[in-house]
Write a protein that holds these residues in place. Structure first.
Motif, mmCIF file in Angstrom:
data_model
loop_
_atom_site.group_PDB
_atom_site.id
_atom_site.type_symbol
_atom_site.label_atom_id
_atom_site.label_comp_id
_atom_site.label_asym_id
_atom_site.label_seq_id
_atom_site.Cartn_x
_atom_site.Cartn_y
_atom_site.Cartn_z
ATOM 1 N N LEU A 90 -18.508 113.087 11.147
ATOM 2 C CA LEU A 90 -17.733 112.000 10.551
ATOM 3 C C LEU A 90 -18.373 111.492 9.266
ATOM 4 O O LEU A 90 -17.684 111.229 8.273
ATOM 5 N N VAL A 91 -19.692 111.328 9.280
ATOM 6 C CA VAL A 91 -20.367 110.840 8.077
ATOM 7 C C VAL A 91 -20.184 111.834 6.934
ATOM 8 O O VAL A 91 -19.902 111.453 5.789
ATOM 9 N N GLU A 92 -20.319 113.119 7.234
ATOM 10 C CA GLU A 92 -20.103 114.144 6.202
ATOM 11 C C GLU A 92 -18.666 114.091 5.691
ATOM 12 O O GLU A 92 -18.410 114.237 4.493
ATOM 13 N N LEU A 93 -17.735 113.871 6.598
ATOM 14 C CA LEU A 93 -16.322 113.833 6.229
ATOM 15 C C LEU A 93 -16.037 112.675 5.275
ATOM 16 O O LEU A 93 -15.362 112.845 4.249
ATOM 17 N N PHE A 94 -16.579 111.510 5.580
ATOM 18 C CA PHE A 94 -16.254 110.325 4.788
ATOM 19 C C PHE A 94 -17.073 110.238 3.510
ATOM 20 O O PHE A 94 -16.596 109.709 2.505
ATOM 21 N N THR A 95 -18.290 110.736 3.538
ATOM 22 C CA THR A 95 -19.083 110.699 2.304
ATOM 23 C C THR A 95 -18.703 111.853 1.380
ATOM 24 O O THR A 95 -19.066 111.850 0.211
ATOM 25 N N GLY A 96 -17.965 112.823 1.901
ATOM 26 C CA GLY A 96 -17.541 113.952 1.076
ATOM 27 C C GLY A 96 -16.285 113.679 0.281
ATOM 28 O O GLY A 96 -15.783 114.564 -0.421
ATOM 29 N N GLY A 97 -15.736 112.480 0.408
ATOM 30 C CA GLY A 97 -14.569 112.113 -0.387
ATOM 31 C C GLY A 97 -13.259 112.648 0.142
ATOM 32 O O GLY A 97 -12.258 112.693 -0.597
ATOM 33 N N THR A 98 -13.222 113.049 1.406
ATOM 34 C CA THR A 98 -11.987 113.572 1.986
ATOM 35 C C THR A 98 -10.903 112.502 1.996
ATOM 36 O O THR A 98 -11.137 111.370 2.421
ATOM 37 N N LYS A 99 -9.710 112.868 1.521
ATOM 38 C CA LYS A 99 -8.578 111.945 1.571
ATOM 39 C C LYS A 99 -7.888 112.100 2.916
ATOM 40 O O LYS A 99 -7.459 113.187 3.286
ATOM 41 N N LEU A 100 -7.786 110.996 3.612
ATOM 42 C CA LEU A 100 -7.176 111.042 4.936
ATOM 43 C C LEU A 100 -5.668 110.874 4.835
ATOM 44 O O LEU A 100 -5.160 110.221 3.911
ATOM 45 N N PRO A 101 -4.944 111.440 5.800
ATOM 46 C CA PRO A 101 -3.492 111.253 5.831
ATOM 47 C C PRO A 101 -3.147 109.770 5.935
ATOM 48 O O PRO A 101 -3.864 108.995 6.564
ATOM 49 N N THR A 102 -2.073 109.374 5.316
ATOM 50 C CA THR A 102 -1.631 107.984 5.380
ATOM 51 C C THR A 102 -0.558 107.845 6.451
ATOM 52 O O THR A 102 -0.040 108.828 6.971
ATOM 53 N N GLY A 103 -0.227 106.601 6.757
ATOM 54 C CA GLY A 103 0.788 106.359 7.771
ATOM 55 C C GLY A 103 0.192 105.732 9.007
ATOM 56 O O GLY A 103 -1.016 105.541 9.123
ATOM 57 N N LYS A 104 1.059 105.403 9.936
ATOM 58 C CA LYS A 104 0.634 104.733 11.154
ATOM 59 C C LYS A 104 -0.177 105.679 12.035
ATOM 60 O O LYS A 104 0.160 106.851 12.189
ATOM 61 N N THR A 105 -1.243 105.142 12.600
ATOM 62 C CA THR A 105 -2.080 105.910 13.523
ATOM 63 C C THR A 105 -2.386 105.045 14.733
ATOM 64 O O THR A 105 -1.979 103.882 14.806
ATOM 65 N N LEU A 106 -3.128 105.619 15.658
ATOM 66 C CA LEU A 106 -3.633 104.816 16.762
ATOM 67 C C LEU A 106 -4.332 103.587 16.202
ATOM 68 O O LEU A 106 -5.102 103.678 15.244
#
Length: 670
Positions: free
Chosen positions: A324-340
């Protein structure tokens, strides 16, 4: 909810009257609230969030009280008082629990130790023990009344049958004999996995009915599939905006549970026509794949998968922290919209914490002090009272780089570490070595007030797992032992004003214990009397001293008698009652029958034949009455006398015969 009741009745097999009682209770499963649990008592209703037998029987356990009278105690009522205090019957139950915890080691010592190991339990906080024995007796005993202590059986004998196990040793031995697969299955409904069996490496297993495992697996399969079904049909109820009060750890466990269920039942979701079934199956299938590659490589794969399967974002809390840390510090753009809702909250935190972890570690690569300064600034921004945020941040920091996390945590001001203990006691124990944490808490200080406060903090803020706490307690014992070697009297005086675990110290540092108790006898007696009466009452401390320093134990016991503490004397002697039997069960237990003889012989030398016979007689009479009242097993006195006679045999022939005669006269045999 009929299926949930069928499941727990099949697993725990209550009496017919007990099963009828369970079916009469108002049990509800809460839609869209998988984390819900609660009971409003026998005449109200109980709710659970999922088809989990442990959770269901727990809440039914809370609702159970009032369904049956207390056997032999028609004077006790389950009606609550007007000021909302517990009912008379519940108050009596609580008192009987405390009495059980203070009893000598016997056939129920495995259960006592399980209860002592509950997080945060003490005489100042007996609630964890009360709560456990109010709601978790079926889970803890597997529905066997035989495993319920005699003093508590009158509260359970209408509900539980004798059960599948005759005693705790056979039950624990059976659990030890299981295959890894069966251990996993058993842990989903039975509490034996929480027993500390390190001192019982090879108990003789009981042979319960053959169908116990097959029945459990069949029931558990149905309940597990029901949880997957609930995920499909209630998923849209869980979608929402971020909420600051979300419990990250619950949602992480919840989603990881669904991954495990998918692995166990990969075809099950395919039977549903619901629109969510396919999305959930695809996401769970991806997350069920073996973890291959470095965290950075796995984060890159996850980012690519998210771009083609945006629904996967809902399950981010189930992903390993390092990824998770690698994912977020790597600048990954997350899908938008409603989630859990929980995922939305989690993502909001990770956007902040992921970059902050990176900046703290980057500063730490320049110097540990720079990293520590950056860490302290972030802690002050969060606030010491934000427990969930601090836990998540330190988990991410630790999992990203344990060595680096230590390098930036260790230079933190001592006051900061002490303030963090209330929020992240587990994380600090994982990041810092025992000697490092004790130094930060001031336990190694030469200043008595600082050391006293440090001991208080270490004991008051446990990690939540007794196995994690043990190395830190062992280091505490070493520090105290070293101080006792320099200043035994001062050390004893210092410990009087702390919740110092004296029993553990005696077992770990017998030589230092001798020094500690060699000084002022009044201080020694006060130190023993101040021991936590729930975890290690005075009689148990004397019992431990018998093994490490029998002469000292004998002297202190005579001093208790001189002070009029006759009950402590009787209880201390009775702690030897099962030593013969327990010693045969395991050579790993801290029992020395030779030391027991030295202790009794020293009492004989100090006080004489008549005194020892009188004390044995008082102790035997006390436990004869308790056996008659059902507080201990009916054969307690037989074990007691046989153990003493066996111990007497460790002396020379004449000494042995003389001591045996004293025992037999005291027990009314001669």
């Amino acid at each position: 909810m009929e299926e949930r009741l069928d499941a727990v009745i099949a697993l725990y097999q209550p009496t017919d009257a007990g099963a009828a009682l369970l079916r009469s209770l108002d049990l509800r499963q809460m839609e869209g609230e998988p984390g819900y649990f609660g009971s409003y008592g026998f005449s109200e209703w109980a709710g659970v969030g999922e088809a989990s037998p442990i959770g269901v029987i727990h809440e039914l356990g809370h609702s159970y009280w009032g369904g049956f009278p207390v056997t032999g105690r028609s004077d006790l009522s389950w009606e609550k008082t007007s000021n909302d205090d517990p009912s008379e019957a519940m108050q009596a139950y609580h008192q009987d629990i405390l009495t059980f915890m203070a009893q000598p080691p016997d056939d129920f010592e495995l259960l006592r130790q399980r209860l002592r190991n509950l997080p945060g339990v003490s005489s100042d906080n007996p609630e964890p023990v009360f709560h456990h024995l109010e709601a978790d007796v079926p889970y803890t005993t597997g529905g066997s009344l035989n495993l319920v202590p005699p003093i508590l059986r009158k509260y359970w004998d209408n509900f539980l049958p004798p059960g599948r196990f005759a005693d705790w040793y056979g039950a624990a031995g059976w659990f030890q004999s299981l295959s890894p697969e069966d251990v996993t299955a058993t842990g989903k409904w039975l509490g034996f996995e929480h027993l500390d069996l390190r001192q019982y490496p090879s108990l003789e297993p009981a042979i319960p009915p053959e169908q116990i495992i097959s029945t459990a697996k069949s029931v558990l399969e149905t309940e597990e599939q029901e949880r997957l079904r609930d995920l499909v049909y209630q998923f849209d109820l869980l979608i929402g905006d971020p909420q600051n009060e979300e419990n990250f750890e619950f949602w992480r466990r919840y989603l990881q549970d669904k991954i495990a269920l998918y692995k166990a039942h990969p075809e099950y979701l395919l039977v549903f026509s619901h629109s969510r079934a396919g999305e959930l199956a695809s996401a769970l299938e991806y997350l069920s794949l073996p973890a291959i590659g470095t965290p950075s490589e796995r984060a890159a794969k996850l980012a690519a998968q998210l771009s083609t399967e945006p629904f996967l974002v809902n399950f981010l809390p189930a992903v390993e922290n390092r990824v998770l840390v690698e994912l977020f510090t790597g600048g990954t753009k997350l899908p938008t919209g409603k989630t859990l809702q929980a995922t939305a909250t989690f993502v909001e935190r990770l956007k902040v914490f992921g970059s902050k972890v990176d900046s703290v570690l980057a500063a730490g690569r320049v110097s540990s002090n720079d990293g520590s300064s950056e860490l302290e600034r972030f802690i002050s921004e969060i606030g010491f009272d934000q427990e969930n945020d601090l836990k998540l941040f330190f988990d991410l920091l630790r999992d990203r780089d344990l060595a680096a996390s230590k390098a930036v945590t260790l230079p933190l001001p001592d006051a900061t570490v002490r303030s963090l203990m209330a929020s992240v006691p587990f994380q600090l124990r994982v990041i810092l070595r025992p000697e490092e944490l004790l130094f930060k808490l001031g336990i190694t200080s030469n200043d008595s007030d600082v050391m006293r406060a440090g001991i208080q903090l270490l004991i008051d803020e446990p990690s939540g797992n007794f196995r994690v706490d043990e190395p830190f307690l062992e280091q505490l014992y070493r520090v105290v032992a070293e101080r006792a070697g320099r200043d035994p009297a001062g050390t004893a005086q210092l410990l009087l004003e702390t919740p110092f675990p004296l029993e553990g110290f005696i077992l770990a540092q017998p030589e230092a214990t001798t020094l500690l108790f060699a000084g002022d006898v009044d201080v020694s007696l006060e130190l023993i009397q101040n021991s936590d009466p729930l975890l290690a009452p005075a009689a148990r401390i004397i019992y431990r001293l018998i093994n490490s320093s029998p002469g000292q134990a004998a002297h202190l016991l005579t001093q208790f008698y001189e002070q009029g503490a006759n009950n402590t004397v009787s209880e201390s002697l009775a702690h030897l009652a099962y030593d013969k039997d327990r010693g045969k069960r395991s050579s790993e237990l801290p029992i020395s029958l030779e030391s027991n003889f030295d202790f009794l012989n020293r009492l004989l030398v100090l006080e004489g034949e008549d005194w020892l016979e009188a004390r044995f007689s008082e102790s035997a009479n006390l436990f004869r009455e308790r056996a008659r009242n059902g507080e201990v097993k009916a054969d307690f006195l037989d074990h007691y006398r046989e153990s003493l006679e066996f111990v007497a045999g460790f002396g020379k022939r004449d000494d042995s015969r003389f001591l045996t005669g004293i025992v037999r006269r005291a027990f009314g045999i001669e």
